[in-house]
Design a protein around this motif. Structure first.
Motif, mmCIF file in Angstrom:
data_model
loop_
_atom_site.group_PDB
_atom_site.id
_atom_site.type_symbol
_atom_site.label_atom_id
_atom_site.label_comp_id
_atom_site.label_asym_id
_atom_site.label_seq_id
_atom_site.Cartn_x
_atom_site.Cartn_y
_atom_site.Cartn_z
ATOM 1 N N LEU A 306 0.821 -1.223 0.000
ATOM 2 C CA LEU A 306 0.000 0.000 0.000
ATOM 3 C C LEU A 306 0.846 1.260 0.000
ATOM 4 N N MET A 307 2.149 1.102 0.286
ATOM 5 C CA MET A 307 3.003 2.273 0.461
ATOM 6 C C MET A 307 3.638 2.723 -0.857
ATOM 7 N N ASN A 308 2.785 2.894 -1.891
ATOM 8 C CA ASN A 308 3.247 3.601 -3.087
ATOM 9 C C ASN A 308 3.188 5.095 -2.805
ATOM 10 N N LEU A 309 3.352 5.925 -3.822
ATOM 11 C CA LEU A 309 3.368 7.374 -3.567
ATOM 12 C C LEU A 309 2.066 7.869 -2.945
ATOM 13 N N PRO A 310 0.880 7.546 -3.521
ATOM 14 C CA PRO A 310 -0.361 7.966 -2.857
ATOM 15 C C PRO A 310 -0.496 7.392 -1.455
ATOM 16 N N GLY A 311 -0.034 6.157 -1.256
ATOM 17 C CA GLY A 311 -0.121 5.551 0.064
ATOM 18 C C GLY A 311 0.744 6.260 1.087
ATOM 19 N N LYS A 312 1.939 6.669 0.692
ATOM 20 C CA LYS A 312 2.816 7.416 1.603
ATOM 21 C C LYS A 312 2.198 8.764 1.970
ATOM 22 N N ILE A 313 1.591 9.422 0.984
ATOM 23 C CA ILE A 313 0.940 10.709 1.255
ATOM 24 C C ILE A 313 -0.186 10.517 2.264
ATOM 25 N N THR A 314 -1.001 9.472 2.049
ATOM 26 C CA THR A 314 -2.091 9.176 2.978
ATOM 27 C C THR A 314 -1.559 8.873 4.372
ATOM 28 N N PHE A 315 -0.470 8.105 4.433
ATOM 29 C CA PHE A 315 0.132 7.728 5.707
ATOM 30 C C PHE A 315 0.538 8.962 6.507
ATOM 31 N N GLY A 378 11.495 10.651 -10.552
ATOM 32 C CA GLY A 378 10.624 9.537 -10.224
ATOM 33 C C GLY A 378 9.811 9.802 -8.973
ATOM 34 N N ASP A 379 9.038 8.787 -8.550
ATOM 35 C CA ASP A 379 8.187 8.939 -7.374
ATOM 36 C C ASP A 379 8.997 9.210 -6.113
ATOM 37 N N LYS A 380 10.192 8.600 -6.041
ATOM 38 C CA LYS A 380 11.014 8.787 -4.848
ATOM 39 C C LYS A 380 11.433 10.241 -4.685
ATOM 40 N N MET A 381 11.891 10.863 -5.773
ATOM 41 C CA MET A 381 12.293 12.270 -5.700
ATOM 42 C C MET A 381 11.079 13.172 -5.499
ATOM 43 N N LYS A 382 9.974 12.812 -6.133
ATOM 44 C CA LYS A 382 8.753 13.604 -5.976
ATOM 45 C C LYS A 382 8.308 13.601 -4.505
ATOM 46 N N PHE A 383 8.415 12.440 -3.865
ATOM 47 C CA PHE A 383 8.040 12.343 -2.455
ATOM 48 C C PHE A 383 8.964 13.185 -1.584
ATOM 49 N N CYS A 384 10.223 13.270 -1.974
ATOM 50 C CA CYS A 384 11.161 14.130 -1.237
ATOM 51 C C CYS A 384 10.742 15.595 -1.343
ATOM 52 N N TYR A 385 10.346 16.028 -2.542
ATOM 53 C CA TYR A 385 9.883 17.398 -2.732
ATOM 54 C C TYR A 385 8.638 17.669 -1.873
ATOM 55 N N TYR A 386 7.749 16.692 -1.860
ATOM 56 C CA TYR A 386 6.532 16.848 -1.057
ATOM 57 C C TYR A 386 6.876 17.006 0.423
ATOM 58 N N ASN A 387 7.836 16.237 0.893
ATOM 59 C CA ASN A 387 8.234 16.325 2.299
ATOM 60 C C ASN A 387 8.842 17.682 2.625
ATOM 61 N N VAL A 388 9.629 18.211 1.689
ATOM 62 C CA VAL A 388 10.221 19.532 1.908
ATOM 63 C C VAL A 388 9.119 20.568 2.111
#
Length: 553
Positions: A306-315, A378-388
């Protein structure tokens, strides 16, 4: 990995708060002796004298000035002490021990019996919307009390006041008489001057003349016994047969610290007369929400699929909202520890703001997904941007609040974390640091979702996209439902604050405090999650079956 680390951090923080709260109840320093430096400072104008004594323009008249008070100027048109009463006003959030100081009588030399009767013997239930506030910030029980005290503008005659207070007369006539100009709701709320409702000011046992005189004529500094009874000063406590060791300038925690109503996030003054009902509604909704968020985090933590990009955002949305609501729920328990109360207020501010930012990320990610815009990363870098974004923006906003809070001469922009509740006290600071950013966050959500809806409709005209994007469309509507729920709940808050409507306040409390429940329904009660649970359960049964066969062989 995420789940284990975060669970460890959360449990450590909550354990620390719990230890401090337990220590607060057991440690004698939480009820410092009246002779301690803490209480001496609390009884002076230079210390945190909130509700212990006063350093305002009325304290000389009322005889409740703190030590070290200095008169700034000669006061004009101040009603005599005998004209004041302490009222528990239904639509003002004042703790059970304190009311609001209100002028409820005419001067002794006032000769007009009709206006005196209307002032002193009119409706006894004092409502903040019907009071009058003078230019000096003094609250009057009604217009007639202000009239006989000589503070009303000269254009308002006794006949005019009769028109303005007659509910059966036409509203147009009242407009002609400029009745609405007599009421300034904001001034009324801002001008509330607290006063103790049940304070003992005289001796009840035979004692020395000096002790009795110090009780009635001595300095003003409220003290409490171990049962929460209030005395004007230490001498009044002593001559009521209370030992000095049982007296403190702080009230016992067991008699204070009711859970906060959710409305204080937006509105510092609880404008509802049903404060207890709203408190129970808040606690019930928050408990349901918190349990639901824990379930959401556990489910996402146990199933890595479940921990794809949308799943991480939800988490992380669930995590920040869980911490915000949990800290808010227990925040009243930290009131008696000033530094911890301030820290909890800052953390509640941070995590609520972070939750709003994660909602922004959901809105933005869906917008980009359905607009078919590709990122080079990719999703990994995108998630990093979101966290910032989601951690730096709250950090900046809250850092500004902390700097203003501990800076001198910041005026009304000082948040005053923990002054009254463990939250932002100043209305102007709340507008700048919480309500304003919240409005911008929700505005972005509306724009992002509007654009996403546009691309969804456009995609329906392309059969191939509609087929391939079926899963994304389902995901979009799940997030859309959640975003609308979260956005509309804060709309209830804005509308309730503007209209002062109890129904809207209840809608805000129930729907907003239940956000975690809606997250659980939208993100956990899905086919994808059910399939993961079923698959895991089936695999476990298969493994157990193989183990059984192996052992039998």
């Amino acid at each position: 990995m995420y789940f284990g680390y975060i669970l460890y951090v959360c449990s450590s923080v909550l354990m620390l708060i719990n230890v401090e709260c337990v220590a607060a109840k057991e440690n004698k320093m939480i009820r410092p002796k009246v002779s301690s430096s803490y209480c001496i400072e609390k009884f002076s104008c230079g210390g945190n004298h909130t509700n212990s004594c006063y350093c305002d323009s009325l304290c000389e008249t009322m005889g409740d000035c703190c030590k070290g008070f200095k008169t700034n100027k000669t006061l004009v048109n101040i009603p005599a002490k005998t004209q004041y009463s302490c009222y528990k006003i239904p639509k003002v959030s004042v703790r059970n021990a304190f009311g609001a100081l209100v002028v409820s009588a005419c001067p002794e030399n006032w000769n007009d019996d009709e206006s005196r009767t209307l002032c002193e013997h009119g409706k006894e239930r004092v409502e903040i919307n019907n009071t009058y506030v003078s230019s000096g910030g003094i609250i009057f029980k009604n217009l007639f009390c202000a009239f006989c005290s000589g503070v009303l503008p000269s254009v308002y005659s006794f006949r005019t006041l009769q028109v303005c207070t007659n509910d059966s007369l036409d509203e147009e006539l009242k407009k002609v008489e400029r009745c609405n100009d007599l009421y300034n709701k904001n001034a009324q709320i801002d001008s509330i001057r607290t006063c103790p409702l049940n304070v003992k000011k005289v001796c009840t046992i035979s004692t020395t003349d000096d002790l009795s005189k110090n009780c009635t004529d001595g300095y003003y500094g409220l003290v409490y016994d171990s049962f929460g009874n209030m005395y004007k000063n230490i001498y009044c406590g002593l001559c009521n047969n209370i030992s000095e060791n049982d007296l403190s300038c702080e009230k016992d925690k067991v008699n204070a610290g009711d859970p906060y109503v959710f409305t204080i996030l937006i509105n510092s003054t609880n404008t509802s007369s049903n404060g207890d009902t709203q408190m129970y509604a808040t606690v019930t909704a928050l408990v349901i929400s918190i349990v639901s968020l824990v379930i959401t985090l556990v489910v996402y933590g146990l199933f890595p699929a479940l921990m794809n990009l949308p799943g991480k955002i939800t988490f992380f949305l669930a995590l920040t909202l869980l911490l915000a609501q949990l800290l808010f729920l227990i925040s009243s328990e930290t009131e008696q520890i000033p530094w911890l109360c301030i820290a909890v207020a800052v953390l509640v501010h941070f995590f609520f703001t972070a939750a709003f930012c994660w909602m922004n990320v959901i809105a933005f990610d869906l917008w980009m997904t359905f607009s078919n815009r590709k990122f080079d990363c990719g999703d990994k870098m995108k998630f990093c941007y979101y966290n910032v974004y989601t951690w730096s923006v709250p950090a900046i906003i809250v850092s500004i609040g902390v700097i203003l809070n501990f800076s001198e001469k910041t005026g009304s922009l000082n948040p005053q974390y923990g002054k009254k509740e463990c939250w932002i006290f100043s209305e102007n600071a709340k507008l700048l640091l919480f309500i304003g950013p919240l409005a911008l966050f929700k505005l972005f959500d509306v724009v992002a979702f509007s654009c996403t809806v546009y691309y969804i409709r456009k995609a329906k005209r392309e059969a191939s996209f509609a087929t391939e994007g079926k899963g994304n469309v389902c995901l979009f509507f799940i997030n859309l439902k959640l975003s609308l729920i979260m956005g509309l709940t804060w709309t209830f808050a804005f509308l309730a604050k503007y209209t002062n409507n109890d129904i809207l306040w209840y809608m805000f409390i129930i729907f907003n405090a239940l956000q975690g429940f809606f997250i659980c329904v939208c993100f956990v009660c899905t086919k994808q999650v059910f399939n993961q649970v079923r698959k895991s359960f089936t695999n476990n049964l298969h493994v157990q079956s193989n183990d059984t066969k192996s052992s039998s062989v």
